[in-house]
Motif scaffolding. Structure first.
Motif, PDB file in Angstrom:
ATOM      1  N   LYS A 161       0.806  -1.216   0.000  1.00 10.90           N
ATOM      2  CA  LYS A 161       0.000   0.000   0.000  1.00 10.90           C
ATOM      3  C   LYS A 161       0.836   1.262   0.000  1.00 10.90           C
ATOM      4  CE  LYS A 161      -4.039   1.829   2.493  1.00 10.90           C
ATOM      5  NZ  LYS A 161      -4.882   1.685   3.696  1.00 10.90           N
ATOM      6  N   ARG A 162       0.349   2.270  -0.735  1.00  4.68           N
ATOM      7  CA  ARG A 162       0.846   3.644  -0.652  1.00  4.68           C
ATOM      8  C   ARG A 162       2.358   3.749  -0.786  1.00  4.68           C
ATOM      9  NH1 ARG A 162      -3.920   3.680  -0.855  1.00  4.68           N
ATOM     10  NH2 ARG A 162      -5.401   4.688   0.549  1.00  4.68           N
ATOM     11  N   THR A 204      -0.525   9.140   0.223  1.00  8.07           N
ATOM     12  CA  THR A 204      -1.665   8.940   1.116  1.00  8.07           C
ATOM     13  C   THR A 204      -2.846   9.803   0.698  1.00  8.07           C
ATOM     14  OG1 THR A 204      -0.196   8.405   2.967  1.00  8.07           O
ATOM     15  CG2 THR A 204      -2.440   9.074   3.503  1.00  8.07           C
ATOM     16  N   LYS A 207      -3.937   8.633  -2.754  1.00  8.48           N
ATOM     17  CA  LYS A 207      -4.114   7.180  -2.842  1.00  8.48           C
ATOM     18  C   LYS A 207      -3.311   6.559  -3.998  1.00  8.48           C
ATOM     19  CE  LYS A 207      -8.610   7.053  -0.573  1.00  8.48           C
ATOM     20  NZ  LYS A 207      -8.300   8.244   0.217  1.00  8.48           N
ATOM     21  N   ASN A 209      -0.774   4.041  -5.513  1.00  6.69           N
ATOM     22  CA  ASN A 209      -0.272   2.695  -5.255  1.00  6.69           C
ATOM     23  C   ASN A 209       0.439   2.188  -6.507  1.00  6.69           C
ATOM     24  OD1 ASN A 209      -1.315   2.033  -2.543  1.00  6.69           O
ATOM     25  ND2 ASN A 209      -3.327   2.236  -3.519  1.00  6.69           N
TER      26      ASN A 209
END
Length: 215
Positions: A161-162, A204, A207, A209
């Motif tokens: 994630k991220r 973050t 978003k 990824n």
């Protein structure tokens, strides 16, 4: 004590506090007890540096040779636990805000430890090996978070994630390029740490990824 050495120590303590807060807050989400919060806070704060020191052959690692790091991490984690205990209703009712604060501390720790790891590689006698300098910065930055996530039963954030390790790598590249071009070291430190921190926060907010084969 030289100015550069003082700055390095300050960065180490800033990173230690930032990651201790992040680790302690992650532990609180899993509803562990006081010992668990302190243990996970210390682990998150120190594991990356321990792994870094093992790689370069520094024995014992700084975390064990200088007890101040462990004390700072432990006290910071205990303060986070106490704050959550005293404001448990706010903590439970504002999960998104708590997570946002946690992310800021995590990003700050990642940025600072990426640079201290890179500097340790240089101090250890490898200023010409850019790959090793950047790699050691990344290991220092992500090591504690990876172990924290494994201990709380999560797939490490760095793998899922991220933009995380990528942010550390980019920050390490910026720092090393500025170091190689003989820029002012303080400017290089802030630039490298700033890139890492900024990338994490932008990832973050928007978003971001990396692509996955399956969703």
């Amino acid at each position: 004590m030289a100015v550069g050495e003082v700055l390095f120590i300050c960065l180490e303590f800033i990173g230690t506090v930032s990651f201790a807060v992040s680790g302690a807050m992650a532990a609180l989400e899993k509803r562990v007890d006081l010992f668990g919060v302190i243990f996970l806070g210390i682990t998150t704060a120190l594991a990356g540096g321990i792994l870094r020191d093992v790689i370069i052959g520094r024995v014992p690692p700084s975390a064990f040779a200088d007890s101040r790091y462990m004390i700072v991490a432990g006290v910071t984690s205990a303060v986070v636990f106490l704050a959550a205990l005293l404001a448990k209703d706010y903590y439970k009712n504002n999960v998104d805000t708590v997570n946002a604060v946690n992310n800021v501390f995590d990003a700050a720790g990642l940025g600072v430890f990426t640079i201290t790891g890179a500097k340790v590689a240089i101090y250890a006698g490898h200023p010409e090996n850019g790959f090793f300098v950047i790699f050691l910065g990344m290991v220092t930055g992500i090591g504690g978070g990876v172990l924290r996530d494994l201990m709380i039963g999560e797939i490490p954030l760095v793998l899922r994630k991220r933009i995380y390790a990528v942010a550390s790598i980019l920050g390490g590249i910026v720092y090393y390029q500025m170091f190689s071009q003989q820029f002012n070291d303080t400017a290089a430190i802030f630039a490298g740490a700033g890139v890492t921190f900024g990338m994490r926060m932008l990832a973050t907010i928007f978003k971001w990824n990396l692509p996955k084969a399956f969703e």
